[in-house]
Write a protein that holds these residues in place. Structure first.
Motif, PDB file in Angstrom:
ATOM      1  N   SER A   1       0.960  -1.210  -0.039  1.00 17.84           N
ATOM      2  CA  SER A   1       0.045  -0.064  -0.183  1.00 17.84           C
ATOM      3  C   SER A   1       0.966   1.155   0.064  1.00 17.84           C
ATOM      4  CB  SER A   1      -1.065  -0.149   1.390  1.00 17.84           C
ATOM      5  OG  SER A   1      -1.651   1.262   1.347  1.00 17.84           O
ATOM      6  N   VAL A   2       0.506   2.220  -0.625  1.00 21.23           N
ATOM      7  CA  VAL A   2       1.201   3.607  -0.521  1.00 21.23           C
ATOM      8  C   VAL A   2       1.589   4.058   0.846  1.00 21.23           C
ATOM      9  CG1 VAL A   2       0.281   4.494  -2.733  1.00 21.23           C
ATOM     10  CG2 VAL A   2      -1.208   4.953  -0.688  1.00 21.23           C
ATOM     11  N   ASN A   3       0.518   3.650   1.830  1.00 20.27           N
ATOM     12  CA  ASN A   3       0.740   4.182   3.108  1.00 20.27           C
ATOM     13  C   ASN A   3       1.752   3.392   3.936  1.00 20.27           C
ATOM     14  OD1 ASN A   3      -1.410   5.853   3.445  1.00 20.27           O
ATOM     15  ND2 ASN A   3      -2.849   4.111   3.366  1.00 20.27           N
ATOM     16  N   SER A   4       2.290   2.200   3.281  1.00 21.27           N
ATOM     17  CA  SER A   4       3.385   1.372   3.802  1.00 21.27           C
ATOM     18  C   SER A   4       4.682   1.465   3.022  1.00 21.27           C
ATOM     19  CB  SER A   4       2.910  -0.167   3.723  1.00 21.27           C
ATOM     20  OG  SER A   4       1.768  -0.400   4.330  1.00 21.27           O
ATOM     21  N   LEU A   5       4.740   2.365   2.074  1.00 23.55           N
ATOM     22  CA  LEU A   5       5.985   2.600   1.399  1.00 23.55           C
ATOM     23  C   LEU A   5       7.180   3.116   2.294  1.00 23.55           C
ATOM     24  CD1 LEU A   5       5.349   3.703  -2.160  1.00 23.55           C
ATOM     25  CD2 LEU A   5       6.204   1.807  -1.601  1.00 23.55           C
ATOM     26  N   SER A   6       8.208   2.591   2.428  1.00 23.20           N
ATOM     27  CA  SER A   6       9.416   3.118   3.015  1.00 23.20           C
ATOM     28  C   SER A   6      10.274   4.204   2.136  1.00 23.20           C
ATOM     29  CB  SER A   6      10.365   2.176   3.253  1.00 23.20           C
ATOM     30  OG  SER A   6      11.504   2.387   3.809  1.00 23.20           O
ATOM     31  N   SER A   7      10.848   5.039   3.097  1.00 23.87           N
ATOM     32  CA  SER A   7      11.524   6.058   2.306  1.00 23.87           C
ATOM     33  C   SER A   7      12.591   5.401   1.427  1.00 23.87           C
ATOM     34  CB  SER A   7      11.940   7.325   3.293  1.00 23.87           C
ATOM     35  OG  SER A   7      12.840   6.569   4.152  1.00 23.87           O
ATOM     36  N   GLU A   8      13.023   3.983   1.735  1.00 22.72           N
ATOM     37  CA  GLU A   8      14.221   3.590   1.174  1.00 22.72           C
ATOM     38  C   GLU A   8      13.915   2.877  -0.092  1.00 22.72           C
ATOM     39  OE1 GLU A   8      16.364   1.194   4.023  1.00 22.72           O
ATOM     40  OE2 GLU A   8      16.379   2.841   5.595  1.00 22.72           O
ATOM     41  N   THR A   9      12.797   2.837  -0.676  1.00 24.24           N
ATOM     42  CA  THR A   9      12.241   2.336  -1.877  1.00 24.24           C
ATOM     43  C   THR A   9      13.186   2.767  -2.998  1.00 24.24           C
ATOM     44  OG1 THR A   9      10.476   3.645  -2.037  1.00 24.24           O
ATOM     45  CG2 THR A   9      10.244   1.472  -0.748  1.00 24.24           C
ATOM     46  N   SER A  10      12.805   2.119  -4.012  1.00 24.89           N
ATOM     47  CA  SER A  10      13.384   2.511  -5.094  1.00 24.89           C
ATOM     48  C   SER A  10      12.660   3.405  -6.090  1.00 24.89           C
ATOM     49  CB  SER A  10      13.835   0.994  -6.341  1.00 24.89           C
ATOM     50  OG  SER A  10      12.478   0.609  -6.444  1.00 24.89           O
ATOM     51  N   VAL A  11      11.594   4.007  -5.440  1.00 23.55           N
ATOM     52  CA  VAL A  11      10.875   5.044  -6.156  1.00 23.55           C
ATOM     53  C   VAL A  11      10.788   6.262  -5.423  1.00 23.55           C
ATOM     54  CG1 VAL A  11       9.077   3.492  -7.119  1.00 23.55           C
ATOM     55  CG2 VAL A  11       8.697   4.106  -4.828  1.00 23.55           C
ATOM     56  N   ASP A  12      10.524   7.510  -5.782  1.00 24.65           N
ATOM     57  CA  ASP A  12      10.665   8.613  -5.196  1.00 24.65           C
ATOM     58  C   ASP A  12       9.637   9.014  -4.397  1.00 24.65           C
ATOM     59  OD1 ASP A  12       8.460  10.505  -5.898  1.00 24.65           O
ATOM     60  OD2 ASP A  12       9.522  10.746  -7.897  1.00 24.65           O
ATOM     61  N   GLU A  13      10.190   9.902  -3.223  1.00 24.87           N
ATOM     62  CA  GLU A  13       9.185  10.126  -2.023  1.00 24.87           C
ATOM     63  C   GLU A  13       7.902  10.688  -2.403  1.00 24.87           C
ATOM     64  OE1 GLU A  13      10.611  13.915   0.230  1.00 24.87           O
ATOM     65  OE2 GLU A  13      12.271  12.659  -0.537  1.00 24.87           O
ATOM     66  N   THR A  14       7.422  11.227  -3.415  1.00 19.28           N
ATOM     67  CA  THR A  14       6.450  11.966  -3.506  1.00 19.28           C
ATOM     68  C   THR A  14       5.421  11.140  -4.339  1.00 19.28           C
ATOM     69  OG1 THR A  14       7.639  14.035  -4.316  1.00 19.28           O
ATOM     70  CG2 THR A  14       5.355  13.895  -5.096  1.00 19.28           C
TER      71      THR A  14
ATOM     72  N   SER B   1       4.160   8.062  -3.598  1.00 18.13           N
ATOM     73  CA  SER B   1       2.971   7.214  -2.857  1.00 18.13           C
ATOM     74  C   SER B   1       1.813   8.229  -2.794  1.00 18.13           C
ATOM     75  CB  SER B   1       3.567   7.096  -1.689  1.00 18.13           C
ATOM     76  OG  SER B   1       4.051   7.972  -0.719  1.00 18.13           O
ATOM     77  N   GLU B   2       2.229   9.633  -2.189  1.00  9.99           N
ATOM     78  CA  GLU B   2       0.970  10.630  -2.264  1.00  9.99           C
ATOM     79  C   GLU B   2       0.278  10.964  -3.329  1.00  9.99           C
ATOM     80  OE1 GLU B   2       0.198  15.056  -0.155  1.00  9.99           O
ATOM     81  OE2 GLU B   2       2.152  14.118  -0.523  1.00  9.99           O
ATOM     82  N   PHE B   3       0.834  10.948  -4.594  1.00  4.71           N
ATOM     83  CA  PHE B   3       0.502  11.414  -5.824  1.00  4.71           C
ATOM     84  C   PHE B   3      -0.579  10.315  -6.130  1.00  4.71           C
ATOM     85  CE2 PHE B   3      -0.186  10.662 -10.637  1.00  4.71           C
ATOM     86  CZ  PHE B   3      -0.643  11.917 -10.624  1.00  4.71           C
ATOM     87  N   LEU B   4      -0.090   8.877  -6.081  1.00  2.00           N
ATOM     88  CA  LEU B   4      -1.097   7.622  -6.578  1.00  2.00           C
ATOM     89  C   LEU B   4      -2.109   7.755  -5.309  1.00  2.00           C
ATOM     90  CD1 LEU B   4       1.707   4.937  -6.816  1.00  2.00           C
ATOM     91  CD2 LEU B   4       0.636   6.054  -8.430  1.00  2.00           C
ATOM     92  N   TYR B   5      -2.072   7.961  -4.231  1.00  2.00           N
ATOM     93  CA  TYR B   5      -3.198   8.026  -3.359  1.00  2.00           C
ATOM     94  C   TYR B   5      -4.241   9.073  -3.921  1.00  2.00           C
ATOM     95  CZ  TYR B   5      -6.004   8.656   0.598  1.00  2.00           C
ATOM     96  OH  TYR B   5      -7.156   8.837   1.691  1.00  2.00           O
ATOM     97  N   ASN B   6      -3.860  10.197  -4.259  1.00  5.68           N
ATOM     98  CA  ASN B   6      -4.661  11.352  -4.695  1.00  5.68           C
ATOM     99  C   ASN B   6      -5.309  11.163  -5.779  1.00  5.68           C
ATOM    100  OD1 ASN B   6      -4.140  12.895  -2.132  1.00  5.68           O
ATOM    101  ND2 ASN B   6      -2.748  14.057  -3.176  1.00  5.68           N
ATOM    102  N   ALA B   7      -4.556  10.306  -6.782  1.00  2.00           N
ATOM    103  CA  ALA B   7      -5.012  10.321  -8.041  1.00  2.00           C
ATOM    104  C   ALA B   7      -5.527   8.810  -8.209  1.00  2.00           C
ATOM    105  CB  ALA B   7      -3.881  10.176  -9.194  1.00  2.00           C
ATOM    106  N   GLN B   8      -5.624   8.280  -7.131  1.00  3.66           N
ATOM    107  CA  GLN B   8      -6.425   6.750  -7.308  1.00  3.66           C
ATOM    108  C   GLN B   8      -6.190   5.874  -8.227  1.00  3.66           C
ATOM    109  OE1 GLN B   8     -10.681   7.524  -6.770  1.00  3.66           O
ATOM    110  NE2 GLN B   8     -10.654   7.715  -4.387  1.00  3.66           N
ATOM    111  N   MET B   9      -4.835   5.910  -8.475  1.00  2.86           N
ATOM    112  CA  MET B   9      -4.151   4.949  -9.462  1.00  2.86           C
ATOM    113  C   MET B   9      -2.970   4.036  -8.540  1.00  2.86           C
ATOM    114  SD  MET B   9      -1.838   7.608 -11.707  1.00  2.86           S
ATOM    115  CE  MET B   9      -1.029   6.321 -12.509  1.00  2.86           C
ATOM    116  N   ASN B  10      -2.991   2.721  -9.167  1.00  3.99           N
ATOM    117  CA  ASN B  10      -1.957   1.964  -8.928  1.00  3.99           C
ATOM    118  C   ASN B  10      -0.828   2.014  -9.664  1.00  3.99           C
ATOM    119  OD1 ASN B  10      -3.684   1.067  -7.041  1.00  3.99           O
ATOM    120  ND2 ASN B  10      -4.308  -0.762  -7.976  1.00  3.99           N
ATOM    121  N   CYS B  11       0.183   1.403  -9.388  1.00  2.10           N
ATOM    122  CA  CYS B  11       1.730   1.401 -10.069  1.00  2.10           C
ATOM    123  C   CYS B  11       2.164   0.149 -10.026  1.00  2.10           C
ATOM    124  CB  CYS B  11       2.323   2.646  -9.560  1.00  2.10           C
ATOM    125  SG  CYS B  11       4.341   2.401 -10.108  1.00  2.10           S
ATOM    126  N   TRP B  12       3.186  -0.457 -10.781  1.00  2.00           N
ATOM    127  CA  TRP B  12       4.013  -1.790 -11.006  1.00  2.00           C
ATOM    128  C   TRP B  12       5.246  -1.353 -11.207  1.00  2.00           C
ATOM    129  CZ3 TRP B  12      -1.210  -0.837 -12.242  1.00  2.00           C
ATOM    130  CH2 TRP B  12      -2.157  -1.801 -11.742  1.00  2.00           C
TER     131      TRP B  12
END
Length: 234
Positions: A181-194, A196-207
């Motif tokens: 879940s976007v709420n569980s993403l760590s700051s150490e992941t391979s994606v940028d810190e912004t 998760s919040e964008f996916l939540y607001n846009a209501q879209m998933n990502c692979w």
């Protein structure tokens, strides 16, 4: 929300927007293999490539650490670095990949059965939707443009298999997380810190997938079993 499904709107019917991690062009042979793999499915799916900044962006960041760049300078330089990544990647197979800097070009290239590589700097400067900060990268930018294009799925290709519970390049015990879940993403992941919040607001998933594992990527695109991480906005 699918505004392009509205009467008198143009639906580009894009299956996947694929954010190409800039690191994937660091190894030319592997990058060529990736280009060839995507070329093989150009007739099966309507794909759009959104490039990351890559080695050129890394150089800009190194300059910024030695001599702090003006935020507008750094923003414009990094956006143009994404263009350079896109131009280089398209050149691996010019019979299939074609660059464009606008959505009309995306549609025209798709309709000819080819794969558009979106060079984003013109649209980034025109729309000006992003803060001029290192905190947002091409991951979130790709998600934003995927939402504008209303693609069915947004994919991030990187040089690891997906999202891990720790950095797999530093820890041999790092475990892949198949779904998070976007709420569980760590700051150490391979994606940028912004992102998760964008996916939540846009209501879209990502692979998130490894761009160097070509068969696995093709299996994913074809809906077969594959190794990846799904980031869920819920």
């Amino acid at each position: 929300m699918k505004l392009r499904k509205t009467k008198n709107f143009v639906d580009l019917e894009i299956d996947y927007v694929i954010k190409l991690g800039g690191s994937l062009i660091s190894d030319i042979d592997l990058a060529k293999n990736l280009a060839q793999s995507l070329s093989e499915v150009a007739k099966e799916f309507r794909l759009v490539i959104f490039p990351g900044g890559g080695p050129i962006d890394n150089y800009i960041e190194s300059v910024d650490k030695q001599f702090t760049l003006n935020k507008i300078t750094h923003h414009q330089a990094c956006a143009r670095a994404q263009n350079q990544t896109g131009l280089l990647f398209a050149n691996f197979n010019l019979d299939v990949f074609e660059t464009t800097d606008n959505f009309a070009g995306v549609k025209e290239i798709l309709d000819r059965g080819k794969i558009p590589v979106l060079l984003p700097s013109t649209l980034i400067f025109l729309l000006d939707p992003f803060e001029k900060s290192w905190s947002i990268s091409s991951d979130s930018m790709g998600a934003y443009f995927s939402s504008l294009l209303e693609a069915n799925k947004f994919i991030i290709l990187t040089d690891v298999d997906g999202i891990y519970d720790s950095d797999p390049k530093k820890s041999s015990t790092a475990k892949l997380i198949p779904k998070v879940s976007v709420n569980s993403l760590s700051s150490e992941t391979s994606v940028d810190e912004t992102l998760s919040e964008f996916l939540y607001n846009a209501q879209m998933n990502c692979w998130v997938l490894n761009g160097y594992k070509n068969k696995n990527l093709i299996d994913f695109l074809r809906g077969k079993e594959s190794i990846h991480s799904e980031i869920n906005y819920e």
